[in-house]
Structure formats: structure tokens, C-alpha cells
Scaffold this motif. Sequence first.
Motif: not given
Length: 295
Positions: A128-140
Amino acid sequence: MFKIKVPATSANMGPGLDTLGVAFKLYNSFIVEEIETGLEILGCDEKFANSNNLVYSSMLKTFEKLKKDPKGVRLTFKTDIPVSGGLGSSATCILAGITAANRLCGDALTKQEVLKYACEIEGHSDNVTPALVGGMTVSIINEGATYYNKIPISEGVKFCVLIPKLQLATEDSRAVLPEKVPLKDAVFNVGRVSMLIVALVNGDYKGVKLACMDKLHQPYRMGLIENYSEITSFVEDTKALGVFLSGAGPTIMVMLKKDDNSTEKKLKEFLQGLSGNWETLNLEIDENGLEILDM
């Protein structure tokens, strides 16, 4: 009336179980119209055109959080992302539902709150994080809050997706994962996640192939995907930068150098000799994430 456009994603990215993800220029779109009463869902499989639809159920949960009573709604789907294919189709539905309800309530939620609610429904943040903000993401996720950073991938990388005519429910793929893993396997993955991020940012690709290796989920899920071992072994013997299971599968993601025009041809020829009706698709990174378009 408005349209919500959400990109496909590839989660986990090898060793980054539930933390790494990347968005692509392949989309599901949802047109939202408020009507007097009831629910109408158009453009999707009949078995999903009811109140249990993931977009609509996500809308209802958001209305409940915002303490608003929903009116009737008409949802029109245009979906290009394979269902249960490891490219984040469920994440697009969850985000579309939350975003639709939020827009109908006057955009009461911030983007960070939308992300928080999406993670609560999805159960993890890597899609959901990259789908929302775009690009490649790291999330916790920490104490209910989601934290993320975007990772600026070097422009020298492109992605080739290998998609079989097979659906694999995330629940089934997650069910095979062990509840506990050896310390050495955890250390193995920590090192490779670190190496993968640094290599992609710096454009130093020598370690990417090793950095895509994993001991937390791919070894357990590979048995659910016919020809997985044969395909990944073949890819590792080519000029490809790396290969990993996309999300929970069954899609397999191959990273290539942008000037590598021969490896995809070899992959297509190899896949023709296998069962599963595998197809290849080149995908570019979407840097924008979810978009709302007034109609």
C-alpha cells in the motif's frame, strides 16, 4: 463523480519481507459516483459485484472511522492488474475504497492517515505504501503508525515481469510461512536488504543478484509455483541483475540493466517450453502513486 487511479506494486523485493515495495505504470482505475441509495458495481467479475467487494468494504470501514453515514454509490472498475497475481491488486482496492470515502467526506483524512487505515486493512505496509506515494519505498509499522522513506533507484535499472496464468491467494501463500526462523536466517536477510537498497541507489549492481536472495519467505513459497526453481535458476545464469518473487507470487520479477535488450528475448524463449502459459511484461516505475481525477 471522480476517478481514482492506483498503480500496481511489487512487494518484498526478495529479502524485504513486508517492508520493501515498488510501484509500476500498470493501473487499476475506479470511477466513483454518489447516487441516491444502494450499491452498483460495474466492470468487475459478477462474484465481486456485491457489498463484500474490497473497494466497498474499505469505504464502509472509512465511513465508520469518520462517523459518517454513506449514501448510495456506483463504482465502475477498469482493472489491468492481475487478481491474486503478486502485483498488488488488493492494495489498489483498499486504497481506492479509503480514498473514495475520504473524498466523499470532504478529504477529512491526511495522506498519512489514509496510509495508516490501509495498513490496518491490508495487514502490512509494503504494497500500500508505494501504491499511495509512488516509487520504491521502505516502510515499517510501529505502534499502529506507518513510517516510510522513498528510495531513489538509479536510472540504470528496468523491470521485466514474468506472469503465469495462475492465481495464488495471499492467504494461501502466507499460510506456508513459519512463525519462527533461525537467527542466522534473520541475519542473512538483514544484510541483503541493506545491500539491495544501497546497490540500487548507488547504481553499483554487482551485489544485486546476491542481495535478492532470501530465507524468510521465498524458500517456503516456491513450492506453490510450478517451475519456479527452473525459472529462477535460468535467470541467474543470464545477465539479469537479480530475480525475486513479486509479493506473495506467483509473478516473478526480473531486474535488468536498461541497456540489456537480449535477456528478455532469452526469457521468452525459455518460458515457451514450460507449462503455465507464462507471459513477460516490461514495467516502468511509477513515481506518483495514487491519483484522483475529477470528471
